[in-house]
Design a protein around this motif. Sequence first.
Motif, PDB file in Angstrom:
ATOM      1  N   UNK A 119     -12.832  90.697 -34.915  1.00 21.85           N
ATOM      2  CA  UNK A 119     -11.425  90.349 -35.148  1.00 21.85           C
ATOM      3  C   UNK A 119     -10.816  91.298 -36.177  1.00 21.85           C
ATOM      4  N   UNK A 120     -11.556  91.543 -37.242  1.00 30.52           N
ATOM      5  CA  UNK A 120     -11.070  92.400 -38.328  1.00 30.52           C
ATOM      6  C   UNK A 120     -11.167  93.887 -38.001  1.00 30.52           C
TER       7      UNK A 120
ATOM      8  N   UNK B 126     -15.867  85.438 -46.454  1.00 27.71           N
ATOM      9  CA  UNK B 126     -14.453  85.532 -46.800  1.00 27.71           C
ATOM     10  C   UNK B 126     -13.984  86.982 -46.739  1.00 27.71           C
ATOM     11  N   UNK B 127     -13.006  87.215 -45.897  1.00 28.40           N
ATOM     12  CA  UNK B 127     -12.350  88.511 -45.830  1.00 28.40           C
ATOM     13  C   UNK B 127     -10.879  88.243 -45.578  1.00 28.40           C
ATOM     14  N   UNK B 128     -10.025  89.145 -45.982  1.00 26.14           N
ATOM     15  CA  UNK B 128      -8.591  88.884 -45.860  1.00 26.14           C
ATOM     16  C   UNK B 128      -8.180  88.679 -44.406  1.00 26.14           C
ATOM     17  N   UNK B 129      -7.246  87.766 -44.203  1.00 22.30           N
ATOM     18  CA  UNK B 129      -6.760  87.435 -42.862  1.00 22.30           C
ATOM     19  C   UNK B 129      -5.700  88.443 -42.449  1.00 22.30           C
ATOM     20  N   UNK B 130      -6.147  89.470 -41.784  1.00 23.88           N
ATOM     21  CA  UNK B 130      -5.242  90.483 -41.251  1.00 23.88           C
ATOM     22  C   UNK B 130      -6.036  91.426 -40.361  1.00 23.88           C
TER      23      UNK B 130
ATOM     24  N   UNK C  27       0.008  86.867 -36.475  1.00 21.31           N
ATOM     25  CA  UNK C  27      -0.896  88.006 -36.404  1.00 21.31           C
ATOM     26  C   UNK C  27      -2.232  87.690 -35.738  1.00 21.31           C
ATOM     27  N   UNK C  28      -2.740  86.459 -35.895  1.00 22.46           N
ATOM     28  CA  UNK C  28      -4.128  86.197 -35.526  1.00 22.46           C
ATOM     29  C   UNK C  28      -4.390  84.972 -34.657  1.00 22.46           C
ATOM     30  N   UNK C  29      -3.379  84.177 -34.354  1.00 26.53           N
ATOM     31  CA  UNK C  29      -3.614  82.901 -33.673  1.00 26.53           C
ATOM     32  C   UNK C  29      -4.417  83.039 -32.381  1.00 26.53           C
ATOM     33  N   UNK C  30      -4.194  84.081 -31.637  1.00 26.14           N
ATOM     34  CA  UNK C  30      -4.898  84.231 -30.363  1.00 26.14           C
ATOM     35  C   UNK C  30      -6.337  84.727 -30.547  1.00 26.14           C
ATOM     36  N   UNK C  31      -6.692  85.133 -31.757  1.00 25.48           N
ATOM     37  CA  UNK C  31      -8.017  85.724 -31.991  1.00 25.48           C
ATOM     38  C   UNK C  31      -8.984  84.797 -32.732  1.00 25.48           C
ATOM     39  N   UNK C  32      -8.443  83.800 -33.469  1.00 24.18           N
ATOM     40  CA  UNK C  32      -9.297  82.935 -34.274  1.00 24.18           C
ATOM     41  C   UNK C  32      -9.297  81.519 -33.704  1.00 24.18           C
TER      42      UNK C  32
END
Length: 186
Positions: free
Chosen positions: A44-45, A132-136, A152-157
């Motif tokens: 994801x990241x 823990x890593x930044x959400x982006x 930014x991330x709803x479809x990936x998490x």
Amino acid sequence: MTDDLHKACEVLRSGGVIAYATEAVFGLGCDPDNEAAVQKLLEIKQRPIEKGLILIAASWEQVLPYLDVSNLSNEQLHRAFISWPGPYTWVFPAKRSTPKWLTGQFDSLAVRISAHPQVQALCRLYGKPMVSTSANLTSLLPCRTTEEVRLQLASRIDYILPGIVGTQTNPSEIRDVITNQLFRAG
């Protein structure tokens, strides 16, 4: 709020990736002992595994199983302890048993005891630390609101734990617990 925390724990237990508020930005987290979950988070990241990851926790006892503190002085340990809970990440020697999917190319592991009340509650309820890593996404700025995470991330998490970030303006400071070397200013 309690229902949201329970849902987040269910997702973590099932190998999912969640977003949650921290002291400065939203973080992405997963179970540190689940290799598939960590690989999913790294995908994801778009983050290489070699860089290593941070564990965030509610207490020292939660991160201690991953760390080798046998050769650290009281002064070195004190450095970290006086900054916690808070937005300070310390790099410690890792136990040989600590998975390489957490340490990356290093023999160390970065850990933080968070002061954020929601992180504290989540890690206590879960009973262990989280990655823990930044959400982006790598090329974008870290998310600071639930809405930014959604966009930014709803479809990936797998789950966004609704929350509000703390008052810190920058992600956590990162230092080496042995040398006190600054890796990232906070």
